[in-house]
Scaffold this motif. Structure first.
Motif, mmCIF file in Angstrom:
data_model
loop_
_atom_site.group_PDB
_atom_site.id
_atom_site.type_symbol
_atom_site.label_atom_id
_atom_site.label_comp_id
_atom_site.label_asym_id
_atom_site.label_seq_id
_atom_site.Cartn_x
_atom_site.Cartn_y
_atom_site.Cartn_z
ATOM 1 N N GLY A 20 -4.231 -24.997 32.883
ATOM 2 C CA GLY A 20 -4.286 -23.624 33.365
ATOM 3 C C GLY A 20 -5.647 -23.004 33.258
ATOM 4 O O GLY A 20 -6.000 -22.107 34.009
ATOM 5 N N CYS A 21 -6.476 -23.449 32.333
ATOM 6 C CA CYS A 21 -7.820 -22.892 32.146
ATOM 7 C C CYS A 21 -8.791 -24.047 32.005
ATOM 8 O O CYS A 21 -8.733 -24.788 31.026
ATOM 9 C CB CYS A 21 -7.856 -22.000 30.914
ATOM 10 S SG CYS A 21 -9.473 -21.249 30.598
ATOM 11 N N THR A 22 -9.688 -24.212 32.966
ATOM 12 C CA THR A 22 -10.527 -25.395 33.027
ATOM 13 C C THR A 22 -11.913 -25.162 32.474
ATOM 14 O O THR A 22 -12.834 -25.890 32.758
ATOM 15 C CB THR A 22 -10.651 -25.860 34.493
ATOM 16 O OG1 THR A 22 -11.255 -24.794 35.251
ATOM 17 C CG2 THR A 22 -9.304 -26.185 35.070
ATOM 18 N N SER A 23 -12.094 -24.095 31.680
ATOM 19 C CA SER A 23 -13.432 -23.740 31.231
ATOM 20 C C SER A 23 -14.069 -24.826 30.374
ATOM 21 O O SER A 23 -15.278 -24.999 30.392
ATOM 22 C CB SER A 23 -13.399 -22.419 30.453
ATOM 23 O OG SER A 23 -12.569 -22.532 29.328
ATOM 24 N N ILE A 30 -11.566 -28.713 41.172
ATOM 25 C CA ILE A 30 -12.612 -28.783 42.188
ATOM 26 C C ILE A 30 -13.542 -29.909 41.788
ATOM 27 O O ILE A 30 -14.335 -29.779 40.858
ATOM 28 C CB ILE A 30 -13.379 -27.447 42.314
ATOM 29 C CG1 ILE A 30 -12.415 -26.300 42.600
ATOM 30 C CG2 ILE A 30 -14.413 -27.547 43.415
ATOM 31 C CD1 ILE A 30 -13.105 -24.960 42.756
ATOM 32 N N SER A 31 -13.442 -31.005 42.461
ATOM 33 C CA SER A 31 -14.164 -32.207 42.055
ATOM 34 C C SER A 31 -15.659 -32.074 42.310
ATOM 35 O O SER A 31 -16.113 -31.281 43.148
ATOM 36 C CB SER A 31 -13.621 -33.414 42.816
ATOM 37 O OG SER A 31 -13.897 -33.279 44.209
ATOM 38 N N ASP A 32 -16.422 -32.883 41.581
ATOM 39 C CA ASP A 32 -17.865 -32.916 41.799
ATOM 40 C C ASP A 32 -18.191 -33.394 43.211
ATOM 41 O O ASP A 32 -19.191 -32.977 43.806
ATOM 42 C CB ASP A 32 -18.530 -33.844 40.773
ATOM 43 C CG ASP A 32 -18.520 -33.240 39.375
ATOM 44 O OD1 ASP A 32 -18.367 -32.006 39.275
ATOM 45 O OD2 ASP A 32 -18.655 -33.994 38.395
ATOM 46 N N GLU A 33 -17.345 -34.262 43.732
ATOM 47 C CA GLU A 33 -17.559 -34.735 45.098
ATOM 48 C C GLU A 33 -17.457 -33.589 46.105
ATOM 49 O O GLU A 33 -18.250 -33.497 47.047
ATOM 50 C CB GLU A 33 -16.529 -35.817 45.440
ATOM 51 C CG GLU A 33 -16.678 -36.379 46.855
ATOM 52 C CD GLU A 33 -15.625 -37.425 47.166
ATOM 53 O OE1 GLU A 33 -15.638 -37.956 48.287
ATOM 54 O OE2 GLU A 33 -14.774 -37.706 46.281
ATOM 55 N N ARG A 34 -16.497 -32.707 45.879
ATOM 56 C CA ARG A 34 -16.326 -31.561 46.769
ATOM 57 C C ARG A 34 -17.466 -30.552 46.576
ATOM 58 O O ARG A 34 -18.023 -30.045 47.544
ATOM 59 C CB ARG A 34 -14.980 -30.893 46.501
ATOM 60 C CG ARG A 34 -14.676 -29.698 47.405
ATOM 61 C CD ARG A 34 -13.322 -29.086 47.076
ATOM 62 N NE ARG A 34 -13.040 -27.957 47.931
ATOM 63 C CZ ARG A 34 -12.438 -28.039 49.122
ATOM 64 N NH1 ARG A 34 -12.084 -29.233 49.587
ATOM 65 N NH2 ARG A 34 -12.212 -26.976 49.851
ATOM 66 N N ILE A 104 -25.213 -25.907 38.840
ATOM 67 C CA ILE A 104 -24.349 -24.736 39.010
ATOM 68 C C ILE A 104 -23.010 -25.013 38.323
ATOM 69 O O ILE A 104 -22.376 -26.043 38.563
ATOM 70 C CB ILE A 104 -24.113 -24.423 40.500
ATOM 71 C CG1 ILE A 104 -25.460 -24.216 41.200
ATOM 72 C CG2 ILE A 104 -23.226 -23.199 40.669
ATOM 73 C CD1 ILE A 104 -25.339 -24.130 42.705
ATOM 74 N N ARG A 105 -22.586 -24.093 37.493
ATOM 75 C CA ARG A 105 -21.310 -24.247 36.801
ATOM 76 C C ARG A 105 -20.205 -23.558 37.595
ATOM 77 O O ARG A 105 -20.335 -22.393 37.964
ATOM 78 C CB ARG A 105 -21.394 -23.662 35.394
ATOM 79 C CG ARG A 105 -20.120 -23.852 34.576
ATOM 80 C CD ARG A 105 -20.232 -23.148 33.240
ATOM 81 N NE ARG A 105 -19.024 -23.313 32.449
ATOM 82 C CZ ARG A 105 -18.777 -22.620 31.351
ATOM 83 N NH1 ARG A 105 -19.648 -21.722 30.918
ATOM 84 N NH2 ARG A 105 -17.660 -22.817 30.677
ATOM 85 N N VAL A 106 -19.126 -24.275 37.848
ATOM 86 C CA VAL A 106 -17.987 -23.726 38.588
ATOM 87 C C VAL A 106 -16.740 -23.867 37.734
ATOM 88 O O VAL A 106 -16.399 -24.968 37.284
ATOM 89 C CB VAL A 106 -17.791 -24.442 39.943
ATOM 90 C CG1 VAL A 106 -16.566 -23.873 40.667
ATOM 91 C CG2 VAL A 106 -19.032 -24.295 40.804
#
Length: 256
Positions: A20-23, A30-34, A104-106
């Motif tokens: 639920g929280c990917t921090s 959201i993959s690095d490839e995307r 960039i951090r997402v």
């Protein structure tokens, strides 16, 4: 046995929280490839925020001006928020250097996507999916100038087929595409551009013309039928005006 069961539930809880929280796991789903997908952006923008809209996606460029994060979301039914599946994130420094997703951090949460670009001034860009002939986006940055470049062949100059909000915008056609621009800072919570295909105006005009002709023909036929009915009533004597002379000056029949 109880300790093993408790440990299993604990691991399950950790997995649920991490989903639920990917921090703490970077970009999550959201993959690095995307995020590292190749894209070409037109960095030469005159407004603080520019959206380059196509049929199935849009490119967004934000002048960060030292802002540390950009929190974006899409609105769903009942006013709920959901994260945006962005791709091809890039950041351009004032000196022209462009860096990609590795700098960039997402972070994607349940309600939004949080983008943290490198510190300092520069432009942040990303690509996101979309559909339909209405481009709607919240104004994530307050009191900024905006520009929306709609797809080629589309127009916003007919009020029955298009709608642009808020007001105070200007339009200009460049290289066959209409640029909708707010030169003054936008204070509203969102901007919306509903556009139409240029040839739809002629189709709409033809439909209105045919409807008008049919309506005139129907009106003429209706009036002709009324006149024919009046003529038949006159032939039957139903339209004669009854006066005292018709009764010899006396009272009507049955009243003598």
């Amino acid at each position: 046995m109880n300790r093993r069961l408790a440990l299993a539930f604990g691991l399950l809880a950790v997995l649920a929280v991490s989903a639920g929280c990917t921090s703490i796991f970077g970009s999550g789903s959201i993959s690095d490839e995307r995020l590292g997908k190749e894209a070409t952006y037109d960095w030469n923008t005159e407004q603080n925020v520019t959206y380059n809209v196509s049929s199935d996606q849009y490119q967004a460029i934000y002048e960060m001006d030292g802002k540390t994060t950009l929190e974006i979301h899409q609105e769903e039914s009942f006013g709920e928020h959901a994260p945006i599946e962005i791709s091809a994130v890039q950041f351009k420094y004032p000196n022209g250097t462009v860096v990609g997703h590795e700098a960039i951090r997402v972070k994607k949460t349940k309600e939004q996507t949080i983008i943290t670009p490198p510190q300092g001034k520069g432009q942040l860009a990303y690509t996101a999916p979309r559909q339909g002939k209405t481009f709607y986006v919240p104004t994530y940055l307050n009191d900024q100038t905006y520009e929306v470049i709609i797809p080629r062949g589309m127009r916003v100059d007919m009020f029955l087929l298009s709608d642009v909000r808020p007001g105070g915008y200007t339009t200009e056609t460049q290289d066959g595409r209409v640029h909708v621009t707010w030169d003054e800072p936008v204070s509203q919570d969102s901007i919306s551009v509903r556009y139409y295909l240029g040839r739809d105006k002629f189709i709409f005009g033809g439909v209105v013309g045919v409807a008008l002709v049919v309506g005139l023909i129907g009106l003429a036929y209706f009036r002709l039928q009324i006149r024919e009915l009046e003529r038949k009533r006159e032939e039957m004597g139903l339209n004669r005006d009854i006066t005292d002379d018709d009764f010899g000056g006396g009272p009507p029949p049955g009243m003598r």
